[in-house]
Design an enzyme around this catalytic site. Structure first.
Site, short mmCIF file in Angstrom:
data_model
loop_
_atom_site.label_atom_id
_atom_site.label_comp_id
_atom_site.label_asym_id
_atom_site.label_seq_id
_atom_site.Cartn_x
_atom_site.Cartn_y
_atom_site.Cartn_z
N GLN A 12 0.82 -1.22 0.00
CA GLN A 12 0.00 0.00 0.00
C GLN A 12 0.86 1.27 0.00
O GLN A 12 0.62 2.18 -0.79
CB GLN A 12 -0.90 0.01 1.25
CG GLN A 12 -1.88 -1.12 1.31
CD GLN A 12 -3.10 -0.84 0.46
OE1 GLN A 12 -3.01 -0.63 -0.74
NE2 GLN A 12 -4.25 -0.83 1.09
N ARG A 82 0.04 -3.51 10.55
CA ARG A 82 -0.75 -3.87 11.74
C ARG A 82 -2.15 -4.33 11.35
O ARG A 82 -2.76 -3.78 10.44
CB ARG A 82 -0.89 -2.65 12.64
CG ARG A 82 0.24 -2.52 13.59
CD ARG A 82 -0.11 -1.59 14.70
NE ARG A 82 -0.28 -0.22 14.25
CZ ARG A 82 -0.78 0.73 15.00
NH1 ARG A 82 -1.21 0.47 16.21
NH2 ARG A 82 -0.88 1.95 14.53
N THR A 119 9.03 0.76 7.84
CA THR A 119 8.51 -0.47 8.47
C THR A 119 8.44 -0.32 9.99
O THR A 119 9.38 0.18 10.62
CB THR A 119 9.43 -1.66 8.09
OG1 THR A 119 9.48 -1.75 6.67
CG2 THR A 119 8.92 -2.96 8.68
N HIS A 175 7.93 6.39 17.85
CA HIS A 175 6.68 6.32 17.08
C HIS A 175 5.80 5.24 17.71
O HIS A 175 5.74 4.12 17.27
CB HIS A 175 6.99 5.97 15.63
CG HIS A 175 5.77 5.87 14.77
ND1 HIS A 175 4.91 6.90 14.56
CD2 HIS A 175 5.26 4.83 14.06
CE1 HIS A 175 3.92 6.51 13.77
NE2 HIS A 175 4.12 5.25 13.46
P1 A3D Z 1 1.68 -3.83 2.80
O1 A3D Z 1 0.66 -3.27 1.90
O2 A3D Z 1 1.42 -5.17 3.43
O3 A3D Z 1 3.06 -3.92 2.01
C1 A3D Z 1 4.19 -4.55 2.51
C2 A3D Z 1 4.86 -5.25 1.36
O4 A3D Z 1 6.11 -5.79 1.81
C3 A3D Z 1 4.05 -6.43 0.79
O5 A3D Z 1 3.76 -6.20 -0.59
C4 A3D Z 1 4.97 -7.63 0.99
O6 A3D Z 1 4.92 -8.57 -0.08
C5 A3D Z 1 6.34 -6.96 1.05
N1 A3D Z 1 7.37 -7.76 1.69
C6 A3D Z 1 7.25 -8.63 2.73
N2 A3D Z 1 8.43 -9.19 2.99
C7 A3D Z 1 9.32 -8.66 2.11
C8 A3D Z 1 10.71 -8.84 1.90
N3 A3D Z 1 11.43 -9.68 2.66
N4 A3D Z 1 11.29 -8.12 0.92
C9 A3D Z 1 10.58 -7.28 0.15
N5 A3D Z 1 9.26 -7.06 0.31
C10 A3D Z 1 8.65 -7.76 1.28
O7 A3D Z 1 2.01 -2.82 4.01
P2 A3D Z 1 1.99 -1.22 4.00
O8 A3D Z 1 2.62 -0.74 2.75
O9 A3D Z 1 0.63 -0.75 4.34
O10 A3D Z 1 2.92 -0.93 5.27
C11 A3D Z 1 4.28 -1.25 5.24
C12 A3D Z 1 4.95 -1.06 6.61
O11 A3D Z 1 4.87 0.30 6.99
C13 A3D Z 1 4.32 -1.84 7.76
O12 A3D Z 1 5.34 -2.35 8.60
C14 A3D Z 1 3.53 -0.79 8.50
O13 A3D Z 1 3.33 -1.11 9.87
C15 A3D Z 1 4.43 0.40 8.34
N6 A3D Z 1 3.84 1.71 8.56
C16 A3D Z 1 4.60 2.62 9.23
C17 A3D Z 1 4.11 3.89 9.46
C18 A3D Z 1 4.94 4.89 10.20
O14 A3D Z 1 4.52 5.99 10.43
C19 A3D Z 1 6.26 4.52 10.67
C20 A3D Z 1 2.83 4.24 9.02
C21 A3D Z 1 2.08 3.29 8.34
C22 A3D Z 1 2.61 2.02 8.12
#
Ligand code: A3D
Length: 318
Positions: A12, A82, A119, A175
């Site tokens: 996302q 999460r 992450t 955070h």
């Molecule tokens: P999501 O849409 O699940 O995307 C994560 C991607 O990572 C997926 O497409 C997975 O296939 C890929 N992935 C998993 N393992 C690996 C790997 N070993 N190598 C490469 N790619 C891999 O998640 P998202 O985009 O919504 O969120 C990503 C991260 O950001 C999560 O850990 C959230 O908790 C974090 N996040 C942090 C904040 C902050 O403010 C710090 C805010 C929102 C989300």
């Protein structure tokens, strides 16, 4: 020569990052994901909008680190987001393993990159990333403070009916639920928020509610979405950091940076205002904190340290 940004994780946030970078014509984008179809599909979809939006960057998707080589900037969102009821800290074990793989993948292919980690749990994962990769500490930074500050400013603007452009504030520390809204550095249309409270423009209790809502800002969105967590505002915040680095804008931005004595904190990553320019984190800006802010910041640092200790139990090499 055009710059190159690699996005590790094409989920996302990764997809939204790619779209925003394209709309700004900021740099070529490589989307990397273990799920290579997602990376390739999103890269192609965004590329197909270039004739409409008139951008000129190249986009590609891959699951091969060779394709990411010599990146100027790497933004990492690889991990598991999460789920409702899950804390950021529950993610620790899963995401530590992922970040170790990512560090191995990028350290030889893009040794000079500026690396922005998103992450969660943010402060600990960015610290682990720096250790696993061995990259210089000024080149490894975490995105959280811009997002937390942005949420706080947005909520204040809604409450006070003042445009967001007229509000300045910082949310610092870890955070997590212990993050600290710096009320002493919060100004609305040039006036200190603490003076607005004194003048009865906003009640102290209402301000406290807004601070609490900010702390739980991520969870509020998780609850609405039911699947996944926030991604538009986190991606916008990550792009602001990348842009300040690539264009040497030297913006002052709240980011998770390595502290070596600043804010009475040593050997730990936590959210503080930093200057980001072409040398990465060029400076840590020390604000004058009130005694209450200092105390809350310390509590927040303690919770980051506790979580890092938990990470060290999972992986003693940290
Ligand atoms: P999501 O849409 O699940 O995307 C994560 C991607 O990572 C997926 O497409 C997975 O296939 C890929 N992935 C998993 N393992 C690996 C790997 N070993 N190598 C490469 N790619 C891999 O998640 P998202 O985009 O919504 O969120 C990503 C991260 O950001 C999560 O850990 C959230 O908790 C974090 N996040 C942090 C904040 C902050 O403010 C710090 C805010 C929102 C989300």
């Amino acid at each position: 020569m055009r710059k190159k940004i690699t996005l590790i994780g094409a989920g996302q946030i990764g997809g939204t990052l790619a779209h925003l970078i394209a709309l700004k014509d900021l740099a070529d984008v490589v989307l990397f994901d273990v799920a290579s179809g997602i990376a390739k599909g999103k890269a192609l979809d965004i590329a197909q909008s270039s004739p409409v939006n008139k951008f000129n960057i190249k986009l590609s998707g891959t699951d091969n680190y060779e394709d990411t080589k010599n990146s100027d900037v790497i933004i990492i969102t690889a991990g598991v987001p999460r789920k409702p009821g899950m804390t950021r800290d529950d993610l620790l074990g899963i995401n530590l393993k992922i970040i170790k793989q990512v560090a191995e993948g990028i350290k030889n292919t893009s040794p000079n990159a500026f690396v922005i980690c998103i992450t969660n749990p943010l402060d600990v994962i960015v610290m682990a990333l720096q250790k696993y990769s061995g990259f210089p500490k000024n080149k490894v930074v975490g995105m959280a403070g811009i997002l937390d500050s942005s949420r706080f400013i947005y909520f204040l603007s809604q409450e006070l009916n003042i445009p967001v452009q007229k509000i300045d504030s910082f949310v610092l520390g870890g955070h997590g639920d212990s993050m600290v809204a710096m009320l002493g550095s919060t100004k609305v249309d040039g006036k200190k928020i603490t003076d607005l409270v004194k003048d009865g423009k906003i009640k102290k209790e209402r301000l406290n509610e807004i601070v609490e809502r900010t702390k739980k800002g991520g969870a509020e969105i998780v609850k609405h979405l039911e699947k996944g967590s926030a991604f538009y505002a986190p991606a916008a915040s990550g792009v602001e950091m990348a842009e300040s680095y690539l264009k040497d804008l030297k913006k002052q931005l709240p980011c998770a940076a390595f502290l070596n004595g600043e804010y009475d904190t040593k050997d730990l990553y936590a959210g503080v205002p930093v200057i980001i320019g072409s040398n990465g984190v060029e400076k840590i800006v020390e604000l004058n904190l009130s005694s209450e802010e200092k105390e809350n910041f310390k509590k927040s640092i303690n919770s980051v340290q506790e979580l890092f200790n938990a990470a060290k139990k999972i992986d003693p090499s940290l």
